[in-house]
Design a protein around this motif. Structure first.
Motif, PDB file in Angstrom:
ATOM      1  N   VAL A  79       0.838  -1.198   0.000  1.00 50.22           N
ATOM      2  CA  VAL A  79       0.000   0.000   0.000  1.00 50.22           C
ATOM      3  C   VAL A  79       0.874   1.251   0.000  1.00 50.22           C
ATOM      4  CG1 VAL A  79      -1.544   1.391   1.432  1.00 50.22           C
ATOM      5  CG2 VAL A  79      -2.046  -1.018   1.066  1.00 50.22           C
ATOM      6  N   ASP A  80       0.591   2.149  -0.922  1.00 50.52           N
ATOM      7  CA  ASP A  80       1.253   3.448  -0.947  1.00 50.52           C
ATOM      8  C   ASP A  80       0.413   4.491  -0.229  1.00 50.52           C
ATOM      9  OD1 ASP A  80       3.223   5.319  -1.644  1.00 50.52           O
ATOM     10  OD2 ASP A  80       2.151   5.893  -3.457  1.00 50.52           O
ATOM     11  N   LEU A  81      -0.887   4.413  -0.426  1.00 53.19           N
ATOM     12  CA  LEU A  81      -1.808   5.406   0.119  1.00 53.19           C
ATOM     13  C   LEU A  81      -3.197   4.794   0.190  1.00 53.19           C
ATOM     14  CD1 LEU A  81      -2.639   8.440   0.763  1.00 53.19           C
ATOM     15  CD2 LEU A  81      -2.997   8.688  -1.704  1.00 53.19           C
ATOM     16  N   ILE A  82      -3.944   5.136   1.251  1.00 54.18           N
ATOM     17  CA  ILE A  82      -5.348   4.754   1.356  1.00 54.18           C
ATOM     18  C   ILE A  82      -6.171   6.016   1.549  1.00 54.18           C
ATOM     19  CG2 ILE A  82      -7.087   3.640   2.828  1.00 54.18           C
ATOM     20  CD1 ILE A  82      -5.080   1.404   3.344  1.00 54.18           C
ATOM     21  N   ILE A  83      -7.165   6.209   0.687  1.00 56.05           N
ATOM     22  CA  ILE A  83      -8.147   7.277   0.881  1.00 56.05           C
ATOM     23  C   ILE A  83      -9.322   6.634   1.595  1.00 56.05           C
ATOM     24  CG2 ILE A  83      -9.610   9.002  -0.230  1.00 56.05           C
ATOM     25  CD1 ILE A  83      -7.642   8.904  -2.611  1.00 56.05           C
ATOM     26  N   GLY A  84      -9.585   7.078   2.827  1.00 52.89           N
ATOM     27  CA  GLY A  84     -10.535   6.383   3.677  1.00 52.89           C
ATOM     28  C   GLY A  84     -11.713   7.235   4.111  1.00 52.89           C
ATOM     29  N   PHE A  85     -12.835   6.558   4.306  1.00 57.67           N
ATOM     30  CA  PHE A  85     -14.077   7.178   4.760  1.00 57.67           C
ATOM     31  C   PHE A  85     -14.568   6.383   5.966  1.00 57.67           C
ATOM     32  CE2 PHE A  85     -13.571   7.376   0.170  1.00 57.67           C
ATOM     33  CZ  PHE A  85     -13.545   8.749  -0.042  1.00 57.67           C
TER      34      PHE A  85
END
Length: 393
Positions: A325-331
């Protein structure tokens, strides 16, 4: 601020003055060729002033965003402030639109608008060209006014028209004030609206949802409700708040958001349980929900599992799926935050988000494919290594 291997930059600030906060974000993004800026902001800001400041500082970028009930950044949770995600032009192709008047949504018109937006990624109207990534490298982000009570209809219409592009997103909030949720798009502020962002990238991506509850044997039948207003008046033919409080062993007069976070309700759909969280108790003893609840629906009392362990397992699974994983956009539902705080494990969650570079916001509801959810953590994981050539079938 962080610059990720995929080229996305993320930045955050706890400043509450629009010009100062945007100036700090712009400073962190200096030198970046920003194609799309996505921002999440606390209700402390005047949204019109914030939008104007963003347009002034990022005149060449498309800007979208929404108000939040708390921010998520690798540095930890932000109770107030501004979170920004800057997509570069290299290896990302992004288009977006705003859907207005979602409280009176025209499903056919919405589907037509979404199909038209999707076609802009393939102007010829056919499958991706050989030099472009396959459909598995596309995803959609939804930012929806969480006070318009329209997420189910909006998500259903969008998902139908996306034709397989996976959708995740969050409902705009305003802490727990329940007064004013705002979305930004095209230099304007919108209420009772939704923003849809379509992303095509050379990097591997994977959407996900994670929850930390399991059903018990305690059931409630909704015997009186107003589905349009998301209000349940009776459970098991008794006043809703009292019946719920009795089942969980609490004083009906002392129900609070913390109570609802600790004792969630769930509905079974297709063999799987999904949370239907309570927003607040009303003066007449009814319960307002974050999702639509119709009469005859059977709700199951759920009990939380270890939120840190379940989140760790999901993030590790994503890490393996995308080759790191490089980046997670999370909600993340604001009630998950409250539950983690009440169990004194928020630091454990923050440590995981720091490790996996999670950035996003705390919501009034989450979207995952064609579902509107509560008390869940959804998002998109972006891998570290771009595919120089599209993988085979």
């Amino acid at each position: 601020m962080r610059t990720h291997l995929c080229g996305i930059r993320t930045a955050w600030t706890e400043s509450l003055v629009a010009e100062v906060a945007v100036g700090e974000i712009a400073g962190a993004m200096a030198g970046a060729d920003v194609a799309q800026l996505v921002v999440f902001f606390s209700p402390d800001f005047d949204p019109e002033a914030l939008s104007a400041a963003l347009q002034a500082r990022f005149p060449a970028a498309a800007i979208a965003g929404c108000s939040m009930s708390g921010g998520i950044a690798p540095s930890g949770g932000l109770d107030h402030g501004l979170v920004a995600i800057a997509f570069p032009r290299q290896r990302f192709r992004i288009v977006s639109t705003v859907l207005d008047a979602i409280d009176h949504l025209d499903v056919e018109r919405t589907a037509t608008a979404v199909r038209a937006l999707r076609r802009t990624l393939d102007p010829q109207g056919h499958d991706p060209a050989p030099e472009r990534p396959p459909a598995g490298y596309r995803f959609a982000l939804s930012l929806i006014d969480g006070l318009a009570n329209a997420e189910e209809t909006v998500v259903s219409a969008i998902s139908w028209a996306l034709d397989g592009i996976p959708l995740v997103g969050g409902s705009a909030g305003d802490d727990l004030n329940f007064r004013d949720a705002v979305v930004l798009h095209g230099g304007r502020t919108h209420r009772k609206a939704a923003v849809l962002i379509l992303v095509e990238t050379d990097y591997p991506v994977e959407i996900f949802k994670s929850d930390n509850f399991e059903p018990t044997g305690t059931k409630f039948v909704v015997t009186a409700s107003d589905g349009e207003k998301r209000i349940v008046h009776e459970l098991n033919a008794e006043p809703a708040a009292r019946e719920y409080a009795m089942a969980v062993g609490l004083d009906p007069e002392r129900l609070s958001p913390m109570s609802f976070a600790a004792y969630p309700l769930a509905v079974k759909v297709g063999g799987e349980y999904f949370c239907r969280s309570i927003r607040r108790m009303n003066a007449d003893g009814s319960l307002s929900f974050f999702c639509a609840i119709d009469e005859g629906v059977v709700l199951t009392l759920a009990e939380p599992r270890d939120i840190v362990a379940s989140t760790r397992a999901e993030l590790a699974r994503l890490d393996a799926l995308v080759g790191g994983v490089d980046l997670i956009i999370g909600f993340e539902c604001v009630l998950r935050r409250l539950d983690a705080e009440s169990r004194q494990v928020r630091q454990g969650i923050s440590d995981l988000y720091r490790r996996y570079n999670v950035v996003g916001f705390e919501t009034f509801g989450e979207q995952y494919r064609a579902m509107h959810l509560n008390q869940t953590f959804t998002g998109i994981a972006i891998g570290r290594m771009a595919a120089d050539t599209p993988p085979g079938p």
